[in-house]
Every structure is written in structure tokens, then in C-alpha cells.
Design an enzyme around this catalytic site. Sequence first.
Site, short mmCIF file in Angstrom:
data_model
loop_
_atom_site.label_atom_id
_atom_site.label_comp_id
_atom_site.label_asym_id
_atom_site.label_seq_id
_atom_site.Cartn_x
_atom_site.Cartn_y
_atom_site.Cartn_z
N GLU A 1 -0.92 14.61 11.58
CA GLU A 1 -1.15 16.01 11.21
C GLU A 1 -0.08 16.52 10.26
O GLU A 1 -0.37 17.30 9.34
CB GLU A 1 -1.24 16.88 12.46
N HIS B 1 -6.46 21.23 24.32
CA HIS B 1 -7.67 20.95 23.56
C HIS B 1 -8.59 22.17 23.46
O HIS B 1 -9.74 22.03 23.06
CB HIS B 1 -8.48 19.83 24.23
#
Lengths: 339, 328
Positions: free
Chosen positions: A58, A127
Site C-alpha cells: 500500500e 476490515h
Amino acid sequence: MRQILYNAAINEAMHEEMERDETVYMIGEECSQCVWGTSAGLSEKFGAHRIRDSAISEAAIIGSSVGAALAGYRPISYMMFADFMMCGADELLYKAAKWRFAHGGKVKIPLVVRAPIGGYSGIGAEHSQCMESWVWRTPGLKIAIPSNPYDAKGLLKTAIRDDNPVVFLEHKNLMGMEGPVPEETYTVPFGKAEIKREGTDVTIVATGYLVSVTLQVANLLQKEKGVNVEVIDPRTLEPLDLDTILASVKKTKGAIIVDEDTMRCGPGAEIGMQIMENAFDYLDAPVKRVAAKNYPIAGAYLEQFVLPQPQDIANAVAEVTGDSEPLNVAGRVATKGVF
Amino acid sequence: MEVTNELLIKLYTQLVRVRKLDEKMIECLFAGKLRTFFHSGQGQEAPGVALCAHLNDDDMVFYNHRSHGLNKCLPKGMPAKQILAEHFGRATGGGNGFAGFHYADLNLGLPGMGGMVAGELTLAAGAGIACQLRGKGQVVVSCFGDGATGRGPLHEGMLMAAAWKLPVIWFCENNLYAQWTRVNVTHPREDLSDLAQGYGIPAAIVDGQDVMAVYEAVGPAVERARSGKGPTFLEMKTYRFRPHAEGFPDFSVQTQGGMRPSTETEEWMRRDPVRLFKTSLMEKGVLTQDDVVRIDKEADDEMAEAERFSAESPWPDPKDFDKALYAD
Ligand SMILES: Cc1ncc(C[n+]2csc(CCOP(=O)(O)OP(=O)(O)O)c2C)c(N)n1
């Protein structure tokens, strides 16, 4: 007008903007096969150089995008889940957000971070988040949160054309939502709220997935209690269309902010305070927030006790309108997850 | 460690238990009983099973997300019912029902797991510091997939472990795919153990389908760590038999746009770690057909019991949120 899905609307915006401008490219994990179904046909049409499947990196996905933006391209940095953005926090919150300002406005960073947000699937603390408070407290970033297919397409096109870094928070639970989207090309401007439902009794400012949940609650309230709720979707938090919100609050004399991020320091805190500063004299009751409780989002069964529920919205309306008996909406307005 | 028949049978039994619990998870998921999702680890039982056979309770394993860690948690001593109950969302789960699909038990050397791939890798270095300071010869194992090597935390953790000779084993299960992307799309080289070279960390490549090969490779790494000589990098060459996550298509991107080739999958499935080891032990006369049937049946019964336990366990109480959030 034809009806298409939210994820198809995002897909169309990608096709149109990549066709229109060859400096636009996309980079991210599995972006050629997007988990949420937004990638159809992209890698076939534009190839692996412009639809770049990256490693699980990322920091490099966002950081390289800042670098490419500085070098004249318009990258779309794709996060599979918004939660993963923070693995590139320096790159997003410092480099993308601050470098133009810190260099005296000499450079521009045209960059979109597409980041799917949201819970209600029971998949736990790391999440399920809506990350707008993380992003919104960082000057230098714009934030779009489309709540329907029309806005998803129009806001994404605007985001891609913007010369600033834009965090585009698309909601996982909306991917399968159908809605009218014209065939002809259009954009949705930033900083223009939409009044989703006109009303006179109380104003609800709602974002993302909770816009449609709020509308369902509002319709029940109208039918069963005669309470007439005005629902406003700001569509972008930065820039924020405060004028539309204030005009509504001045009319209805009551304000509720419904958002899926945390109560603490979330959009409700900011928008609520703006209302306090600018329309306090008009209010008949304190501003009320409906948001996630100040806990990490619990997994599985416990999630429902952290994330905002439809009943919380009905309760908030009762409180602000001074009704001692909130409408019971439990089980009648469902929240749906994708897993 | 001497390889006795008892050890061999224990390893086989663990392989079977891990496989059966994985199958039970899928069965319960499709029956709508799991309150969360599931990433099957079938095909990757051997690395975790052989690893844990070398470890003591006070050695620590930072398990990885594949199979939600059950190829480590089960052989490290977490009961099947705690693993399953967490997925049912129950208070008796290994995360008290708070996690959804992770668990922790420090008495078993299982400090927990998060949702970020590679998020635990720097934590493992820190646990290594604690073990080094304590000086009792404890070992820390940091488990991760090939995908995790894309993230900085691996490199930051390895650098720290190498410089300070921390007792950390970098345990990579290279199953060739990170979700739908084949490792050759994102990495310049096929062997991820090459990464250890730059840090001066000794590395080995291991046949991850062969439980004894893993067992033999882990032994020296554990010895090295226990005796203060520092980290080792072990790369298991392995494969998952099922899709990245249950219910998702199994497409994988090779040059982009392609499915995971069925020829590749079939070839790896011929080397099913459970079947390979069973055949080998039967040929050696360590296991009889009766033993095989009995071990299967015991594992089946254990998993059926875990399901019953999970279904009957109480829901967790949201009143416990504050207790869970801050320590007193
Ligand atoms: C930081 C971060 N990025 C992306 C993901 C989404 N994700 C979950 S598992 C996975 C693939 C992991 O691949 P690998 O590390 O090779 O492990 P495997 O699944 O193959 O066992 C991805 C991309 C994540 N959980 N965390």
C-alpha cells in the site's frame, strides 16, 4: 432512464476517463479483477501498463502515485479495502496531502485514492471501517462519498479530473445497488449537497451507505407517524456544502448527522459543530449524532452493537422532535453486508 | 529431535485434524452458520503442523491469515471448538467472539492476529526482543505468505532481527499467489528467500507439501534461535487447493485476465500433503489401515463436537465492551 449498478457506474467512469485522458492509469492489488466488480473490461482495453496489478504494497501504491502525479500523470490508486489506506499513511496523509502546500503551491498532485469503505459484514475491526475522520482531519485532501450509482459515476469523473488528491470512499454494501444513470456523459460537481428528500420537521445529514438506510427510516416515519424528515447527502465532505445544510436546519429547526464512522471525531462531530457555530439560534433541540460507538468494530455477532443501526436513526428523530415514543423500525429496515 | 513412530503418528494426526477442521469451516460457512468469511488453507497443512512440533508452549507464533491460522493454532494447542466458535461469533471463541475470525492465547504462545497482511511482522521482531531480554531461549515464529513480502514491515522487521540477532524465524508459505495475483507479476524473482540475503539471514527453501521436509528444516532454525545466533528465513513452496476465499471465483492473474490454470492446480493436488504422508507411513508400516480409519474418525468426531459446542455456546455480551477495550 436506464438503471445500472453502482459498481458498473464506477466501471463506466473508469472507461470514459481512461479513454479521454491517456495520463490516467490505475494501480493496486487485483485492480484488474477488482473484488467488488468494478473492473470489467478495463485491463482488456487498456492493458497491463495502465491497469497495473501491484504487490501488497500500500505504501508503494499510494507513494508511487504521488510520484507519478508530480511527474505529470493522473494515477488512480486502488485500495481493496479502505482500511488498508493506513498502510500508506505517510504517503497519503503527508506526501499527497501536504506537498503542494509545503512547497508553496508550486506543484500539483492529481491523484485519486479509490477506497471501499464500510461494515455490516461481520468481518471485524480491520476490515470494516469508514475512514473519513482519518482523512478529513488532514487539510489538502478532498473526499467524495457516493451514495448511489449516479453519484458514483459523476463524482469519480470529477475526482479524476481534479488537480488535487481526492479520496474516493465507495461503499462495499452499495456495489449491487441499482439506480438511474444517463447514457450521455456527465459529471457531479464537488461541494454540492443533494437534498434526497424534502421535509419540514427535522434535518438528517447522512453519508454513504446510510443515506439509503436513512431514507427508508424517513419513509416509515412519514407513513406511520406523519413526521416529515429532510434528508441531505453532502456527497463530498471536502469541500463541504455547508450552505445547503444550514438552510435546511434553519427551516426544520432540528439536526441529526448519520454516519458510519466513529462518533468520536467523526463527521458527525465536525458537521454538528459547524451547525452549532452557524445556526445555534435556530435549533429547537440539541444536535444529535448517529454513528459507530467508540469501540473498534467488533467482528461477527457483536458488530451490530458497534455500528449504527436503523433503530438508532428512529430514536434520534424521536429525541430531536420531542416524541417520547420512537417508531419501532427494528427488523423492518435491514442493514445488509456483502459477506 | 529423534524421529520416533510416535512423532510420525502425531504429525499425521495433526495433518488430518487441520484438514478436517478446514472442511468443517467450509461446510458451516455454506450452511450459513459462520458469521464471517473463510479463506481455506487446504493443501497448506504441512508447514504449520511440522513447525509447531518443534515448539514449546512459551515459544510464540504470529500466525498468518491463510486458513485463519488453523494450521498453526490447532497444532500449537488451541482446541478446535475455540477456533470454530469464534467464526460462529460466540463468547467461547478464541477471540471471545470479538474478533470474528482471529484468536489469541498467550499461554499457548499465540499473541493474536490482525486484518492487515504483514501487520504482525514488526510485532514479531518486538516479541523477539522480549525473548532475547528474558534469556530463556524462547523462539518467535513470524508466519506470512508470499504476498506479505510486498510490504515494508517484513523488511523493517528482518533488518531489526538481523542486526540484533533476535530469535525470530521468518516463516514464509509461498503458495505462488497473493489473492488473485501470481507472484511473478509483482516480484522479479521466484524464490522469496532471496530477500533474506541482503540482511545476512541464512535461508532455506523447503518442500512445503512434505511434512518431514518441513520438520527437518525447522529444527536447525529453532536451534539457532534458541542458542542466540539469530534469525533464519524458511521458504515453504506450497499451494492452496481452494480459491483465495470461499465463495469467490478462483481467477488468478498471470499475465492479467486469466484463471489459475487447472493444470497447475491438478499437478499440486497430486502432492496433497495429507495423502502423501499417509502413503509414506503406510508403506513404512508405521500406520495400518485401521489406524488411518481410527484417526479419521477421531478427527471427524472432534470437529462434529466443535460444531455442536459452537452452536450451543452463548453469544458474547456487548456489556463487556469496556472490559475488552482498556485494561484496569
Ligand atoms: C495490508 C493489506 N492489504 C491487502 C489485504 C487483502 N488481502 C488479504 S489476504 C491477501 C493475499 C495475501 O497473500 P499472501 O500473503 O501470499 O497469503 P496467502 O493468502 O497466499 O496465504 C490480500 C491481498 C490485507 N488483508 N491487508
